[in-house]
Structure formats: C-alpha cells, structure tokens
Design a protein around this motif. Structure first.
Motif, mmCIF file in Angstrom:
data_model
loop_
_atom_site.group_PDB
_atom_site.id
_atom_site.type_symbol
_atom_site.label_atom_id
_atom_site.label_comp_id
_atom_site.label_asym_id
_atom_site.label_seq_id
_atom_site.Cartn_x
_atom_site.Cartn_y
_atom_site.Cartn_z
ATOM 1 N N GLU A 1 0.864 -0.983 0.093
ATOM 2 C CA GLU A 1 0.256 0.073 0.183
ATOM 3 C C GLU A 1 1.157 0.929 -0.024
ATOM 4 O O GLU A 1 0.486 2.476 -0.590
ATOM 5 C CB GLU A 1 -1.114 0.036 1.091
ATOM 6 N N HIS A 2 2.232 1.007 0.918
ATOM 7 C CA HIS A 2 2.635 2.168 0.717
ATOM 8 C C HIS A 2 3.663 3.020 0.027
ATOM 9 O O HIS A 2 3.966 3.471 -1.154
ATOM 10 C CB HIS A 2 3.793 2.069 1.933
ATOM 11 N N ILE A 3 3.895 1.712 -1.404
ATOM 12 C CA ILE A 3 4.587 2.653 -2.394
ATOM 13 C C ILE A 3 3.720 2.568 -3.645
ATOM 14 O O ILE A 3 3.733 2.749 -4.600
ATOM 15 C CB ILE A 3 5.446 0.407 -3.053
ATOM 16 N N ARG A 4 2.470 2.272 -3.681
ATOM 17 C CA ARG A 4 1.186 2.231 -4.299
ATOM 18 C C ARG A 4 0.800 3.627 -4.123
ATOM 19 O O ARG A 4 0.521 4.457 -5.305
ATOM 20 C CB ARG A 4 0.271 1.498 -4.528
ATOM 21 N N HIS A 5 0.922 4.268 -3.066
ATOM 22 C CA HIS A 5 0.512 5.122 -2.665
ATOM 23 C C HIS A 5 0.920 6.593 -3.496
ATOM 24 O O HIS A 5 0.672 7.892 -3.069
ATOM 25 C CB HIS A 5 0.668 5.464 -0.963
ATOM 26 N N ASP A 6 2.776 5.969 -3.916
ATOM 27 C CA ASP A 6 2.970 7.314 -4.092
ATOM 28 C C ASP A 6 2.757 7.662 -5.760
ATOM 29 O O ASP A 6 2.119 6.855 -6.134
ATOM 30 C CB ASP A 6 4.452 6.855 -4.405
#
Length: 123
Positions: free
Chosen positions: A118-123
């Motif tokens: 989720e964190h890497i997709r948030h960028d």
C-alpha cells in the motif's frame, strides 16, 4: 517471470490506530530492543527473493516444489530462503510425508506485506 503482491482491501472497521495526536504516537514508540529486532526483521523481508516468496504465499499454503516452480528457482535456493523466513517467524510449515508445505506465519505477516505494498502504491 514477474511476481506482484496484491494489496488486500482495507478492513471496513479500520484496523489502524488513530495517530493524529502526539500522545497516541508516543504510546507506540518502540524500545531500543524493539528497534533492533524491527531492523533485523526488515532486513529479512528486504531481500527480493524472500519478498517474492512471501508474496507467493499470499495465495495460501504452497509446497517447496510449488514455490520452486512459481519463482523459477532451484530447490536448494528456495529452501535456503525459507530457512531465513522460518528463523524470523515469518512463515510456518507442515510436513505431509516427504512434502513440506509453507504458509505465512500469522496475520501480522499479511499485514506487513499489505502495508508495504500500500505504501509503495500510494506514491
């Protein structure tokens, strides 16, 4: 062959603590020992091959042979990485005759992988 972790949908009830206030964040501040242990755990998860294994196990329990085929790796290479994941309590296994099956150790591992994706997709 490219593996992709699929993020799981958010829990509708909301599973994360509200970190709006500094007091709430301070309550979760880790001790020096917890910081060291967290760092060690992230080193294990930070290896590309081990992350690929964890992502494959998101689908459920898999044998060493299944992992070997899915990841296009030798049996010895898969077993070596599984040993590191077992030592870090990230996976569990069961033996059925001569076949060993692996799965994620618990929901915390699932949450960790999901949160990272989720964190890497948030960028």
């Amino acid at each position: 062959m490219q593996d992709r972790c699929q993020a799981l949908p958010e829990d509708p009830a909301g599973s994360r603590a509200d970190f709006a206030s500094g007091e709430a964040r301070a309550a979760y501040e880790p001790s020096p020992d917890e910081i060291r242990r967290a760092s060690d755990l992230l080193k294990v998860v930070g290896d590309l091959t081990r992350m690929r294994i964890l992502c494959a196990l998101l689908r459920g329990e898999l044998s060493v042979s299944d992992l070997q085929q899915s990841l296009d790796m030798s049996q010895s290479a898969v077993s070596h990485q599984l040993r590191s994941l077992r030592d870090a309590n990230l996976v569990k296994y069961r033996r059925e005759w001569k076949t060993v099956y692996y799965s994620l150790a618990d929901d915390h591992v699932l949450d960790l992988i999901t949160l990272v994706v989720e964190h890497i997709r948030h960028d």
